[in-house]
Motif scaffolding. Structure first.
Motif, PDB file in Angstrom:
ATOM      1  N   GLU A 137      -6.541  90.132  -2.945  1.00  0.00           N
ATOM      2  CA  GLU A 137      -7.646  89.382  -2.330  1.00  0.00           C
ATOM      3  C   GLU A 137      -8.904  90.242  -2.231  1.00  0.00           C
ATOM      4  O   GLU A 137     -10.005  89.802  -2.568  1.00  0.00           O
ATOM      5  CB  GLU A 137      -7.208  88.918  -0.936  1.00  0.00           C
ATOM      6  CG  GLU A 137      -8.272  88.144  -0.162  1.00  0.00           C
ATOM      7  CD  GLU A 137      -7.960  88.123   1.331  1.00  0.00           C
ATOM      8  OE1 GLU A 137      -6.916  87.572   1.711  1.00  0.00           O
ATOM      9  OE2 GLU A 137      -8.769  88.686   2.100  1.00  0.00           O
ATOM     10  N   GLN A 138      -8.736  91.476  -1.788  1.00  0.00           N
ATOM     11  CA  GLN A 138      -9.885  92.362  -1.576  1.00  0.00           C
ATOM     12  C   GLN A 138     -10.549  92.803  -2.876  1.00  0.00           C
ATOM     13  O   GLN A 138     -11.734  93.081  -2.913  1.00  0.00           O
ATOM     14  CB  GLN A 138      -9.464  93.591  -0.769  1.00  0.00           C
ATOM     15  CG  GLN A 138      -9.163  93.288   0.670  1.00  0.00           C
ATOM     16  CD  GLN A 138     -10.360  92.682   1.389  1.00  0.00           C
ATOM     17  OE1 GLN A 138     -11.444  93.243   1.396  1.00  0.00           O
ATOM     18  NE2 GLN A 138     -10.181  91.495   1.952  1.00  0.00           N
ATOM     19  N   ASP A 150       2.651  91.674   1.976  1.00  0.00           N
ATOM     20  CA  ASP A 150       1.391  91.352   2.666  1.00  0.00           C
ATOM     21  C   ASP A 150       0.290  92.293   2.181  1.00  0.00           C
ATOM     22  O   ASP A 150      -0.846  91.884   1.946  1.00  0.00           O
ATOM     23  CB  ASP A 150       1.526  91.532   4.183  1.00  0.00           C
ATOM     24  CG  ASP A 150       2.482  90.525   4.792  1.00  0.00           C
ATOM     25  OD1 ASP A 150       2.769  89.511   4.127  1.00  0.00           O
ATOM     26  OD2 ASP A 150       2.946  90.761   5.927  1.00  0.00           O
ATOM     27  N   PRO A 156     -10.184  94.976   6.608  1.00  0.00           N
ATOM     28  CA  PRO A 156      -8.889  94.305   6.783  1.00  0.00           C
ATOM     29  C   PRO A 156      -7.830  95.295   7.274  1.00  0.00           C
ATOM     30  O   PRO A 156      -7.902  96.479   6.947  1.00  0.00           O
ATOM     31  CB  PRO A 156      -8.538  93.822   5.367  1.00  0.00           C
ATOM     32  CG  PRO A 156      -9.712  94.095   4.513  1.00  0.00           C
ATOM     33  CD  PRO A 156     -10.602  95.069   5.210  1.00  0.00           C
ATOM     34  N   LYS A 164      -3.060  91.351   0.042  1.00  0.00           N
ATOM     35  CA  LYS A 164      -4.389  91.704   0.571  1.00  0.00           C
ATOM     36  C   LYS A 164      -5.174  92.537  -0.439  1.00  0.00           C
ATOM     37  O   LYS A 164      -6.389  92.372  -0.588  1.00  0.00           O
ATOM     38  CB  LYS A 164      -4.223  92.455   1.903  1.00  0.00           C
ATOM     39  CG  LYS A 164      -5.493  92.723   2.666  1.00  0.00           C
ATOM     40  CD  LYS A 164      -6.337  91.494   2.937  1.00  0.00           C
ATOM     41  CE  LYS A 164      -5.958  90.805   4.227  1.00  0.00           C
ATOM     42  NZ  LYS A 164      -6.827  89.638   4.537  1.00  0.00           N
ATOM     43  N   ILE A 169      -3.513  95.647   7.765  1.00  0.00           N
ATOM     44  CA  ILE A 169      -2.190  95.092   7.474  1.00  0.00           C
ATOM     45  C   ILE A 169      -1.130  95.878   8.229  1.00  0.00           C
ATOM     46  O   ILE A 169      -1.142  97.110   8.221  1.00  0.00           O
ATOM     47  CB  ILE A 169      -1.885  95.168   5.946  1.00  0.00           C
ATOM     48  CG1 ILE A 169      -2.866  94.310   5.146  1.00  0.00           C
ATOM     49  CG2 ILE A 169      -0.455  94.765   5.648  1.00  0.00           C
ATOM     50  CD1 ILE A 169      -2.701  92.814   5.331  1.00  0.00           C
TER      51      ILE A 169
END
Ligand code: GDP
Ligand code: K
Ligand code: MG
Length: 272
Positions: free
Chosen positions: A161-162, A154, A140, A158, A142
């Motif tokens: 989420e990760q 953000d 990912p 992330k 950002i």
């Protein structure tokens, strides 16, 4: 509340400390890494229902063992196993930052790339295709401007989420049949040692040994298979291997970089 541990890594002057400050504010602790005079900075941030611990690792251009900073950074990543390793990269100098990326991907951690200094790159008219970059690097990405605190939420979203994602990110570089065979051979011998420190990825140790890394050699010096490993290393032209491994990393970068970025004038320059 869930706990998440993240480590910030990156070349010097990419905005790592600025990002660290933006994330942790005044919740910081500065000390030294055990046994060495390298500064250790950690801090924390509460975000949503998570308590996120942030470690600002020393800035390094690579993860070889040329300096204490590099050894501290890589040992921390391998031994402390942060949930996510964040590589802060300078968007205005992207290509040069990717060498560290290739090395981080061999450490076995989940990686997240923070594309910082996007204001400078954008002002210059460069375009970075973040979707393409994510796809090519299999991590990912950002976008941030740390000095303006842009992209911080953000990034934290992330990270959360990760944390839940199971799969391991990142493309590992292939070094060609001859070197790959040698890597496998060393891995096999190392794996026979049941007392080995399993936090260290076998592939990583093997590659590092082929590159002549004396710090890693030292780490396995007490191993009952040490002599056999050294026999393999001694049978090759170590300098030639070291050069070939570096070449393969640069080749990988040269292959992906032009696909993820265009310069203001439409042309690509090797590096500023
Ligand atoms: P470090 O060496 O990676 O820790 O980098 P620093 O955090 O010390 O930042 C280096 C310089 O870049 C400082 O002057 C920061 O204010 C500046 N800086 C950090 N992030 C950004 C950014 O996103 N955009 C711009 N224009 N400057 C930044
Ligand atoms: K600095
Ligand atoms: Mg710094």
């Amino acid at each position: 509340a869930g706990k998440i541990k993240i480590a910030l890594t990156g070349n010097p002057n990419v905005g790592k400390t600025t990002l660290f400050n933006a994330l942790t504010g005044s919740r910081q602790h500065v000390g030294n890494w055990p046994g060495v005079t390298v500064e250790k900075k950690s801090g924390s941030v509460s975000y949503k229902e998570y308590d996120i611990e942030v470690i600002d690792l020393p800035g390094t251009y690579s993860l070889t063992a040329y300096s204490m900073d590099e050894i501290v950074a890589r040992d921390f990543i391998i031994e402390e196993k942060p949930d996510i390793v964040i590589q802060v990269v300078d968007a205005s100098n992207l290509e040069r930052n990717l060498y560290l990326t290739t090395q981080l991907m061999e450490l076995g951690s989940k990686i997240l790339i923070v594309l910082n200094m996007c204001d400078i790159a954008e002002e210059r008219g460069d375009r970075i295709y973040i979707d393409k970059m994510q796809e090519l690097l299999a991590t990912p990405v950002i976008r941030t401007v740390a000095s303006q605190k842009e992209g911080i939420c953000d990034l934290l979203d992330k990270v959360i989420e990760q944390k839940e994602v199971q799969q391991h990110h990142g493309h590992e570089i292939g070094y060609g049949t001859e070197i790959e065979d040698r890597i496998l051979e060393i891995e096999k011998v190392l794996a026979e040692d049941e007392t080995r420190d399993t936090r260290y990825p076998l592939r990583w140790i093997s590659i590092r040994l082929l590159e002549g890394d004396s710090n890693v050699r030292e780490k396995i010096s007490k191993s009952p298979v040490y002599d056999r490993v050294i026999q393999i290393i001694d049978s090759i032209d170590q300098e030639e291997y070291e050069a070939e491994i570096a070449d393969k990393r640069y080749l990988a970068i040269n292959t992906v970089f032009p696909q993820m970025c265009t310069r203001a004038n439409g042309k690509l320059t090797k590096s500023d």
